[in-house]
Structure formats: C-alpha cells, structure tokens
Design a protein around this motif. Structure first.
Motif, PDB file in Angstrom:
ATOM      1  N   ALA A   1      -3.152   3.149   6.779  1.00 41.85           N
ATOM      2  CA  ALA A   1      -3.138   1.422   6.761  1.00 41.85           C
ATOM      3  C   ALA A   1      -4.805   1.170   6.776  1.00 41.85           C
ATOM      4  O   ALA A   1      -5.268  -0.001   6.162  1.00 41.85           O
ATOM      5  N   ALA A   2      -5.615   1.649   8.329  1.00 37.25           N
ATOM      6  CA  ALA A   2      -6.443   1.185   8.184  1.00 37.25           C
ATOM      7  C   ALA A   2      -7.662   0.629   6.673  1.00 37.25           C
ATOM      8  O   ALA A   2      -8.294   0.017   6.163  1.00 37.25           O
ATOM      9  N   ARG A   3      -7.914   1.744   6.152  1.00 34.93           N
ATOM     10  CA  ARG A   3      -8.606   2.514   5.213  1.00 34.93           C
ATOM     11  C   ARG A   3      -8.257   1.557   3.712  1.00 34.93           C
ATOM     12  O   ARG A   3      -8.614   0.161   2.939  1.00 34.93           O
ATOM     13  N   GLU A   4      -6.567   1.150   4.149  1.00 39.18           N
ATOM     14  CA  GLU A   4      -6.308  -0.203   3.009  1.00 39.18           C
ATOM     15  C   GLU A   4      -6.727  -1.412   2.891  1.00 39.18           C
ATOM     16  O   GLU A   4      -6.478  -1.605   2.306  1.00 39.18           O
TER      17      GLU A   4
ATOM     18  N   ALA B   1       0.583  -1.139  -0.308  1.00 36.75           N
ATOM     19  CA  ALA B   1       0.066   0.091  -0.148  1.00 36.75           C
ATOM     20  C   ALA B   1       0.778   1.040   0.293  1.00 36.75           C
ATOM     21  O   ALA B   1       1.884   1.368   0.335  1.00 36.75           O
ATOM     22  N   VAL B   2       0.479   2.787  -0.694  1.00 37.92           N
ATOM     23  CA  VAL B   2       1.235   3.581  -0.191  1.00 37.92           C
ATOM     24  C   VAL B   2      -0.143   4.398   0.088  1.00 37.92           C
ATOM     25  O   VAL B   2      -1.117   4.185   0.376  1.00 37.92           O
TER      26      VAL B   2
ATOM     27  N   ALA C   1      -9.524  -6.193   1.693  1.00 34.64           N
ATOM     28  CA  ALA C   1     -10.237  -7.237   2.614  1.00 34.64           C
ATOM     29  C   ALA C   1     -11.966  -7.304   1.534  1.00 34.64           C
ATOM     30  O   ALA C   1     -12.181  -8.156   1.161  1.00 34.64           O
ATOM     31  N   ALA C   2     -12.367  -6.495   1.157  1.00 33.07           N
ATOM     32  CA  ALA C   2     -13.460  -6.430   0.807  1.00 33.07           C
ATOM     33  C   ALA C   2     -13.146  -7.044  -0.600  1.00 33.07           C
ATOM     34  O   ALA C   2     -14.259  -7.625  -1.677  1.00 33.07           O
TER      35      ALA C   2
END
Length: 463
Positions: free
Chosen positions: A133-136, A19-20, A141-142
């Motif tokens: 990081a949580a958004r990534e 992730a970035v 996951a979705a």
C-alpha cells in the motif's frame, strides 16, 4: 474532477482503493541499470484492469509526457522528476515511512540519463517501504505530481471518474469541477441531477450552502476548500450534512445528503418556444448527435412558427468534441476559420466550419456561464470573434488548453494529454481567460431560488 493544481483534492491516498497487491517492486531494470519502459498506449474503450504502480509505470508516465504532450519536444525532464521526487518524499512523511537515503540524485537535463538516475533511487526507496500500500501511494504521488506540474487543464491522470455522487454542483466551481478563482460568497447550488441524493434530500436550486458537516464554507471571505471537497468529491455512502439558506423563503435548513449510485439520465437537448416566436434550445455538451438534435429542434419549430431568433443555452456545458463545434458554427457561417491548433513551436493549423450544414440565417444569442468549458469556450470565442451572434451571461470558464488524447499506463490508469494548444479565431489566448459576454447577466442564488432567469430575459429583449 481532474487532478492538478487547481483541483479540490490531490494526493495519492485518495486512489489507493484501486490498487492491487504488488509482486515485488516492478521492472524496468537490467544488469546495466534502469531502462526505458514500454511506451504508453492509446486508451481503448472499456474499463481498464487495475494493476500495481511500479517504477515501470512511473517511467511510462514520464516518457508518455515527452512523447505526447504539447511541450514534450522542448521539455526538460527535471521539471517532471523534481516535483515527482518531492511528492514521493511528502507521501512517505505522511505515511511515517521517510528514509535516510531518499535523496534526489543529480540531474543534468538529459532525458534518458535523468530517468535512469531517478529510477535507480526510486527502486531502492520502493524496496524499503513497509508494504504494498505504501509503494502504491508513493508511486501514484510521483505520477500525479508530474501531471500537476504541467499546470494544464486538459492534462489529467488517474482512475475513472464520474459525476458528483451527491448529484449537485455549486457556483464556486468552474468548468468541470475546479475551484473558480473568482469564487465568492454565497456559494449556492446551481445544478441538481434528477433522481439524485441531493434532490431526494430536499435541496433546491439557489440554496446557499453555509456549512458542510458543521464547517463553514467561507471563513472571513475565504473559501474552505476542505469543506467543499467533502461536498464535491464524496464517496458512495458518505453523508454530508448541509446547512443551507433558501433565498425564496428566508429559511435556514439542515439537510443530510448521502452519496449513492443513482441512474444518470443521458445528456439531451431541451427545446421550446419563448415569447411566442423565439427558439430556445439547451445544449448540455458538444456531442455531434446532440448538435444534430439542436438543429432538428430549430427546424421543427420553424415548420409551425416564423422565428425571430434563436437562443442556445450553453450554461453548464462542460465541452465535448470539436466536430460538434464545427457543425453548430456551420449553421451560423460558412467558409470560416473558427480557431487554431498550434504546436509548441508556434506552427498552427486552422480549424474550419462544417459547411455541409444548412445556414440558419436567424439572429442568434448564446447564454454562457462559468461552467461553459473546453469546446464551449471555443464555440463562444468563435461566436464573438466572428460576429455570429450575441453572448449573454457571464465569462466562460477558460478551461480550453487544447483537445486531449487518452493514454493508458500499465497499472490501468489513464492519462489525458493535449498535443496541441488552441487559440481563438483572432489567434487570441482563451485558455485560463475565458470569453466575456457582450451583455452581463449573472445567475444569482435569489434568481434560481425564485425561478427567475435574468439571462434568458435579456436574450429575449435583444431579439
């Protein structure tokens, strides 16, 4: 290993390194509400550039499945969005970031309306998450859950994957690395890459893996998938301490294997004469160039020896391209249908042999095992159904839903989706079932450890 229900490791947290940083929540909205995102694109050669996973990325994955997957024309979007939302909430709980308003909106079965409702709630959730990081993690996951819900061994998603970093494979996996549903004790090493950490640590073929980092691989006869995942899905620098039993000597050893990059030799064929006049050739993958090498090797041996037959060793063959299947089958028979590609409405297109290839006109035996997957499944089914030769070994993996096309999402990840599902020459389903051999000759830990090859010996006796 691919993502899906039967894989060793799932979940978004394993791919966060790619992730970035986020720039906001990510588009897909207008004053009128969420809109359909840009379509996914056919993947081009080369390594894609990683980017954030946004609501637009999740929408791309959703519509990419509708537009390109086998059952897309008849798919109900709720079968994708419900597991996607469940995976999001589960990831939020793992992160300690669950939200009171994280409730699935009402869905109706209308593709576009359901996406709009889902996306609106998704954006509210993403905006309230504690960090990028949580958004990534939640976004990935979705997407992973939607692809897993297809339950299709040729539908995959994720970043680039490579071979096992320890340089080995085991008897409890099937196809390209999934857990074999018939896996039983003992789990033994059945492949070691030359120059790999496994080879350097002193592992040998046939070594029975009793424990990984002190954790038994089987408990009361049940495979410990967490311990196996550590061994099969390790990351560079990770060390696996293996407790193994070596059947040839009866020793129990503890060996430390540290995952590392090492030069991987390109796939190639090996050939030799066995029993004086049988051509034995290995084929590690169904690539057209390798198929040419197989045929050339047989021709070369024929120039000096009156051959009484051919043994093609397909054990460990993870599949490849249909052209290679057509070419090798064309060396066994002409003007034949070797399978079918069918759409979700049952309309099927026959797959034909490559009749430009010169016929071998020799008795033929193929050696198969549980790692014979995809194109290898399809080839084996044709050999058996069309009575082109004899199969010796064990049932193939049955990892052969249909040929996949690769598509790219805007976060740099790639999704493989088959537009058609395959059937055997008799229109039988091979996927998830595999092809049974004509003569069973399984490879055992004791055989590997002692350097014996029961399948090859059986093939020689048949010829």
């Amino acid at each position: 290993m691919k993502l899906g229900r039967r894989t060793l490791v799932t979940g978004a947290t394993t791919v966060l390194a790619a992730a970035v940083a986020f720039v906001g929540v990510g588009g897909g909205t207008s004053a009128a509400g969420p809109t359909r995102p840009p379509a996914c694109t056919k993947a081009e050669p080369g390594k894609p550039t990683p980017a954030p996973t946004t609501v637009e990325t999740v929408g791309q994955a959703y519509y990419c499945i509708f537009d390109n997957y086998y059952s897309g024309p008849v798919l109900d979007g709720r079968t994708l969005l419900v597991p996607a939302f469940a995976a999001m909430t589960q990831e939020m709980q793992r992160l300690g970031a669950d939200q009171a308003g994280a409730t699935l909106p009402a869905l109706t079965g209308r593709k576009d309306a359901d996406w709009a409702a889902f996306a609106e709630v998704y954006e509210r959730i993403a905006a309230a998450l504690p960090d990028d990081a949580a958004r990534e993690a939640v976004g990935r996951a979705a997407i992973g859950a939607m692809v897993a819900e297809l339950d299709d061994n040729h539908a995959t998603w994720g970043g680039p994957t490579g071979p096992n970093p320890f340089g080995l494979d085991t008897s409890v996996t099937v196809g390209r690395g999934d857990i074999d549903p018939v896996a039983g004790e003992p789990a033994f090493v059945d492949k070691i890459e030359a120059g790999s950490p496994a080879e350097k640590a002193g592992l040998r073929l046939g070594d029975e893996v009793l424990a990984v980092n002190g954790v038994p691989l089987f408990v009361n006869g049940v495979l410990n998938t967490g311990a196996l995942a550590w061994l099969m899905k390790g990351v560079e620098g990770a060390t696996a301490e293996l407790t193994v039993r070596r059947p040839a000597t009866g020793e129990t050893l503890t060996l430390a294997v540290t995952a590392a990059r090492y030069p991987h030799a390109p796939l190639d064929v090996r050939s030799r004469l066995v029993d004086g006049n049988i051509a034995y050739v290995t084929l590690p993958g169904f690539d057209p160039e390798l198929a040419d090498k197989v045929l050339a090797a047989i021709t070369d041996m024929r120039t000096t020896t009156r051959l009484r037959g051919v043994v093609l060793d397909l054990r460990g063959n993870g599949g490849g391209r249909p052209e290679a299947v057509e070419k090798l089958l064309g060396a066994l028979v002409h003007d034949a249908t070797h399978g079918y590609l069918c759409d979700v409405k049952g309309r099927c297109t026959p797959k034909r042999t490559d009749d430009s290839v010169e016929l071998l006109n020799l008795p033929f035996v193929a050696l198969t095992d549980r790692h014979c997957a995809s194109a290898c499944d399809a080839f084996s089914a044709a050999v058996k159904d069309l009575d082109l030769g004899t199969l010796v070994g064990t049932r193939t993996s049955g990892t052969v839903s249909g040929p996949g096309e690769m598509y790219e999402l805007n976060n740099g990840t790639r999704m493989m989706l088959p537009k058609y599902h395959g059937l055997g020459p008799d229109k039988e389903v091979v996927n998830t079932i595999g092809v049974a051999p004509d003569h069973f000759a399984p490879t055992t830990a004791a055989d590997l450890s002692a350097g014996r090859d029961a399948a090859l010996e059986r093939a020689k006796s048949l010829l």
